[in-house]
Design an enzyme around this catalytic site. Structure first.
Site, mmCIF file in Angstrom:
data_model
loop_
_atom_site.group_PDB
_atom_site.id
_atom_site.type_symbol
_atom_site.label_atom_id
_atom_site.label_comp_id
_atom_site.label_asym_id
_atom_site.label_seq_id
_atom_site.Cartn_x
_atom_site.Cartn_y
_atom_site.Cartn_z
ATOM 1 C CE LYS A 214 -20.884 62.114 50.448
ATOM 2 N NZ LYS A 214 -20.404 63.378 49.859
ATOM 3 C CE LYS B 144 -15.829 68.281 51.414
ATOM 4 N NZ LYS B 144 -16.553 68.039 50.184
ATOM 5 C CE LYS C 64 -17.496 70.560 46.257
ATOM 6 N NZ LYS C 64 -17.883 69.181 46.535
#
Length: 309
Positions: free
Chosen positions: A122, A206, A264
């Site tokens: 990340k 997220k 994503k």
């Protein structure tokens, strides 16, 4: 329609910009203006990243040496407060008080044995040149990875198991509130055998956390806003092809950049398999994204498998 909207880093800090409070507010104001029309008509949950901000707070902690640096879970909570406050305020202003907006400090349950703790991916914090990155890695014992033409710090990013406050968010939606939550993926926590939680040193992606929340809320759509017009197969090569629509099964077979687009795609697949759909596209063309004039849509029932733009 119940929609979870995940604001990417470009909604908070444009690439190359200083991570200042003024720039944060300016960027959030622009993002909330784009979201206002959607928020007037539908049940909307807004989630957001925190990579540049949590990295900045970590650097500020290291600069002040009179006390031990605060751990990442507390810094994640700090960024939820600072960013959530600005989004809550600017979205309320954009709606001129037509809808109530509530920000929720959110925690995300993770598995403490997740292999991600052994392989940080990340990206957080500011960008560095190769030399500055090497010096920071040596001084602070960071793991560094390439981010485009620059370098950034990387930390563990375990998969979200569930969003602890999902029932509270559901209750707020049922009472006609717009909700800002899951900031930076939510503060990652583990649970012991008695159910007691404690923070872990990581940052949850997220988009994956937003997908977990969307599934728990039975949302119709997860919208992931970024600075790219499409998800692209073979991005950055002569064989690049922009994807307009894809089934969760077929796009799940493709490989994308681990620290940026792949989460994503994983998030989109999770939502599609739960019965919803996912849209990935540019923040500044949100209306076109929703109207399917731009961006990538992923759902489970695409007969063609993958349709290219």
């Amino acid at each position: 329609m119940r929609v979870v909207v995940a604001l990417g880093g470009n909604a908070l800090a444009r690439r190359g910009e200083p991570v200042t409070a003024d720039r944060l507010r300016t960027n959030v104001r622009s993002s909330c203006a784009a979201l206002a029309g959607l928020a007037r008509e539908h049940e909307v949950v807004v989630t957001h990243g925190n990579g540049p901000q949590v990295g900045l707070l970590a650097l500020q902690n290291l600069a002040y040496q009179d006390v031990a640096a605060y751990p990442l879970d507390i810094l994640g909570a700090e960024t939820q407060g600072m960013i959530g406050y600005v989004i809550q305020q600017e979205l309320s202003n954009a709606l001129a008080g037509e809808r109530e907006v509530t920000a929720v400090l959110t925690t995300t349950l993770v598995d403490e044995n997740d292999p991600a703790f052994e392989q940080p991916t990340k990206l957080i914090g500011p960008t560095y040149s190769a030399q500055d990155a090497a010096e920071a890695a040596a001084e602070y014992r960071w793991t560094i990875a390439r981010d485009g033409d620059t370098f950034r710090r990387v930390v563990p990013s375990p998969d979200p198991v569930r969003i602890v406050q999902a029932p509270d968010i559901q209750l707020l939606l049922e009472n006609q509130r717009l909700v800002v939550c899951v900031g930076g993926g939510g503060v990652p926590v583990k649970a012991d055998s008695a159910g007691r939680t404690s923070g872990v040193q990581a940052v949850v992606d997220k988009d994956l956390a937003s997908a977990a929340l969307a599934a728990e809320l039975k949302a119709d759509t997860l919208v992931m806003l970024t600075d790219a017009e499409y998800v692209s197969e073979n991005w950055g090569t002569p064989e690049q092809r922009d994807i307009k629509t894809a089934s969760s099964e077929d796009i799940g077979r493709l490989a994308f950049a681990a620290g940026s687009m792949q989460p994503k795609i994983d998030a989109a697949v999770r939502v599609a398999r739960a019965g919803g759909r996912a849209l990935i596209g540019p923040l500044d063309r949100l209306d076109d994204l929703l109207a399917r004039k731009v961006g990538t849509e992923i759902r489970s029932d695409v007969a063609e498998g993958i349709v290219y733009a």
